[in-house]
Design an enzyme around this catalytic site. Sequence first.
Site, mmCIF file in Angstrom:
data_model
loop_
_atom_site.group_PDB
_atom_site.id
_atom_site.type_symbol
_atom_site.label_atom_id
_atom_site.label_comp_id
_atom_site.label_asym_id
_atom_site.label_seq_id
_atom_site.Cartn_x
_atom_site.Cartn_y
_atom_site.Cartn_z
ATOM 1 C CB THR A 37 -0.619 -0.281 1.715
ATOM 2 O OG1 THR A 37 -1.674 -1.492 1.442
ATOM 3 C CG2 THR A 37 -1.778 0.788 1.863
ATOM 4 C CD GLU B 80 -0.647 -3.993 9.373
ATOM 5 O OE1 GLU B 80 -0.545 -4.419 9.042
ATOM 6 O OE2 GLU B 80 0.859 -4.137 10.285
ATOM 7 C CB THR C 165 -5.652 -14.372 6.641
ATOM 8 O OG1 THR C 165 -5.569 -15.100 7.465
ATOM 9 C CG2 THR C 165 -4.963 -14.467 5.103
#
Length: 386
Positions: free
Chosen positions: A165, A251, A374
Amino acid sequence: MKDGARMIPRTLFNSEHDDFRKTVRRFIAEEIMPHHERWEEQQHVDRAIWNRAGELGFLCNTMPEQYGGAGTDRLYSVIMMEELSAAGASGIGFNLHTDIVANYINNFGNETQKKQWLPKMATGELVGAIAMTEPGTGSDLQGVKTRAVKDGDDYVINGSKIFITNGYLCDLVVVVAKTGDSGEGAKDMSLIVVEADRAGFSKGKPLKKVGMHAQDTCELFFKDVRVPQTNLLGPKEGMGFIMLMQELAWERLIIAIISVSGAEAALRHTLEYTRNRKVFGKTVASFQNSRFKLAEMKAEIAIGQVFVDRCIEQVLKRKLGVDAAATAKYWCSDMMSRVIDECVQLHGGYGYMMEYPIAKAYIDSRAQRIYGGTNEIMKELISRTL
């Protein structure tokens, strides 16, 4: 939330926070959303929006004043996250820049490093990224193969990173690299800052993703990139994994915050649509199935918001646990997907049309269950505390 969708008032924010929220909301409406569709087509935002955000004090505001920040609490960051998510401004990478990359430098950098990079990050002169994931590693951070080898006073870095990102526009990157050969992955990892103008550093084109089209996600390549050893974050080599673990809880909570706000926005759009759309002479909202689905979504969002707010309180006290953050990330991102899927269904065929906000939310939200670790990894982390 308007329209009665929020059942429990929030108590985190004071009047100054509320004023900041109004300012952020106006900035998004006037200077981001009118350009977002064009940014989606070019696969990255205009570089100028970063400078504008810095000019208005929206970047790195939690950093100390001596490094260009405003020294605010993290609730200001929460507001920025919530408003960007609510607006569907998925191309804006301010949160990663301000609340992840700058945090690594502020929390683990020395005085020279902080003065060198943080003020320019606060003005938007430097855009920050963090490079963890590699083509063959995914959520397994200990399996990274990018290596930094000492040569004189420098490190020579070789390897590649993917799904980064802010990668395409970045001016500096915090790179997760191997600096040791002990065979114990966690003890061999370090964090090194690499400036984008270093010879041998290159960027791939923005990746063509299912959603989040305006977000400049790309692959980064390091071929004999030389950086001074003074670019190492932390007191010594091998501290990278420890530093990552200290910051990953925040995060992951960021993803939960964005998820709840995005789900709330989806419900708001759907309430408006179902109250106006008529089927068989009745509004969609008047059917019992619709009312029950909307009620279920309202309840789930409220449950998620209360838990996330409690986690935010723990962040302000520096007490957020790994398991709580993992729980928030997994449950809220799953909840967001459930809510948005139901909202698409209540829109009928129009829910599949990109001119409707719910369709864009549908493709943008799916990544929340993947990045930041995940949701399967989140469950593994939670299970270790049982």
